[in-house]
Design an enzyme around this catalytic site. Structure first.
Site, PDB file in Angstrom:
ATOM      1  N   CYS A 102      33.376  18.390  -9.981  1.00 13.08           N
ATOM      2  CA  CYS A 102      34.043  19.445 -10.728  1.00 13.08           C
ATOM      3  C   CYS A 102      33.050  20.080 -11.697  1.00 13.08           C
ATOM      4  O   CYS A 102      32.417  19.394 -12.496  1.00 13.08           O
ATOM      5  CB  CYS A 102      35.222  18.853 -11.494  1.00 13.08           C
ATOM      6  N   GLU A 103      32.911  21.393 -11.627  1.00 12.63           N
ATOM      7  CA  GLU A 103      31.925  22.064 -12.472  1.00 12.63           C
ATOM      8  C   GLU A 103      32.378  22.167 -13.930  1.00 12.63           C
ATOM      9  O   GLU A 103      31.572  22.493 -14.804  1.00 12.63           O
ATOM     10  CB  GLU A 103      31.623  23.455 -11.932  1.00 12.63           C
ATOM     11  N   HIS A 104      33.642  21.867 -14.193  1.00 12.77           N
ATOM     12  CA  HIS A 104      34.142  21.963 -15.571  1.00 12.77           C
ATOM     13  C   HIS A 104      33.884  20.698 -16.378  1.00 12.77           C
ATOM     14  O   HIS A 104      33.652  20.781 -17.591  1.00 12.77           O
ATOM     15  CB  HIS A 104      35.647  22.258 -15.565  1.00 12.77           C
ATOM     16  N   HIS A 105      33.938  19.545 -15.710  1.00  8.95           N
ATOM     17  CA  HIS A 105      33.793  18.279 -16.442  1.00  8.95           C
ATOM     18  C   HIS A 105      32.728  17.352 -15.862  1.00  8.95           C
ATOM     19  O   HIS A 105      32.481  16.277 -16.388  1.00  8.95           O
ATOM     20  CB  HIS A 105      35.137  17.534 -16.461  1.00  8.95           C
TER      21      HIS A 105
ATOM     22  N   GLN B 172      37.780  23.696  -6.368  1.00 11.65           N
ATOM     23  CA  GLN B 172      38.335  23.538  -5.030  1.00 11.65           C
ATOM     24  C   GLN B 172      38.649  24.877  -4.384  1.00 11.65           C
ATOM     25  O   GLN B 172      38.466  25.044  -3.162  1.00 11.65           O
ATOM     26  CB  GLN B 172      39.593  22.672  -5.091  1.00 11.65           C
TER      27      GLN B 172
ATOM     28  N   HIS C 100      41.560  15.070  -8.092  1.00 13.74           N
ATOM     29  CA  HIS C 100      40.584  15.460  -9.099  1.00 13.74           C
ATOM     30  C   HIS C 100      40.573  14.428 -10.218  1.00 13.74           C
ATOM     31  O   HIS C 100      41.576  14.256 -10.922  1.00 13.74           O
ATOM     32  CB  HIS C 100      40.932  16.843  -9.675  1.00 13.74           C
TER      33      HIS C 100
ATOM     34  N   CYS D 212      39.171  14.613 -12.964  1.00 14.18           N
ATOM     35  CA  CYS D 212      39.327  15.227 -14.288  1.00 14.18           C
ATOM     36  C   CYS D 212      40.803  15.260 -14.706  1.00 14.18           C
ATOM     37  O   CYS D 212      41.110  15.379 -15.895  1.00 14.18           O
ATOM     38  CB  CYS D 212      38.725  16.624 -14.321  1.00 14.18           C
TER      39      CYS D 212
END
Length: 250
Positions: free
Chosen positions: A141-144, A182, A210, A212
């Protein structure tokens, strides 16, 4: 009949034999050694290519070693910031291990679709649906920067060309081994297959967990996310779309 030889030595041995007239006077240095000259040129070209490839390999190894070192230094600093002792035995090699792991998790940035397909596209007069189900994937995940993982199901309608089935999984791997969301991953897989073989349509469905959402935030351990991309006939024809969705659930 003109004889050809793979080397000057072979030519001279033949010239000095009874079949060759028993004379060393035969010209083994020019026209009579065409094959030898070709062989020598071939060996020299192969040597040059080998040297060039070794140079590329060495450059690649150095670049990777530099990346591992830079990442490891930053992981060591991260461990220190969160309050760990980076000198304790259990963590001595952790920064380097984490660096190598991150490079593996993101290796898709350095892979090209044309290299992966490797001529595994074939002319075939088949126009019925092809479905590859439950291709496992792991992404970040590119956010976390925590993993999400699950399964991908892919269908396409051939337009006189088909693709090697293992290459479908390799396409998934190229785009999942990156920092991702995703929704984008689903679209990239579908677009890549569409560009590769120009089928009448492509359908991709991803079902994923996920971490996250599991390890932090709402902490929903049973939650799953489903995304889809429909291109061509799968978008335009409800019956085609329904057939694909029925097949991946059967």
């Amino acid at each position: 009949m003109e004889s050809t030889f793979s080397s000057i030595d072979d030519c001279e041995r033949f010239s000095s034999s009874p079949l060759g007239g028993g004379s060393h006077g035969r010209n083994c240095s020019s026209n009579g050694t065409g094959s030898a000259e070709i062989a020598q040129k071939s060996r020299r070209a192969a040597a040059r290519n080998s040297t060039a490839e070794e140079g590329v390999d060495e450059d690649g190894k150095k670049e990777k070693a530099d990346a591992v070192k830079d990442l490891a230094d930053n992981y060591a600093r991260l461990l220190d910031i969160v309050g760990e002792d980076v000198e304790r035995p259990g963590l001595l090699k952790t920064p380097e291990r984490a660096a190598k792991a991150m490079l593996f998790f993101t290796k898709g940035y350095h892979e090209k679709l044309e290299d992966v397909l490797n001529d595994a596209i074939f002319d075939e007069h088949h126009d019925e649906m092809v479905v590859v189900r439950d291709v496992e994937f792991f992404s970040m995940c590119e956010h976390h920067l925590v993993p999400f993982y699950g399964k991908v199901s892919i269908g396409y309608l051939p337009n006189k060309r088909i693709i090697g089935l293992s290459k479908v999984a390799r396409i998934v791997d190229i785009f999942s081994r990156r920092l991702q969301v995703q929704e984008r991953l689903t679209k990239q897989i579908a677009t890549a297959l569409m560009d590769a073989i120009q089928p009448a349509g492509v359908a991709v469905v991803i079902d994923a967990t996920h971490l996250c959402m599991v390890m932090r935030g709402v902490q929903q351990t049973q939650s799953r996310t489903t995304t889809s991309t429909m291109l061509g006939e799968f978008r335009n024809d409800p019956k085609t779309r329904e057939e694909f969705l029925r097949l991946i659930k059967s």
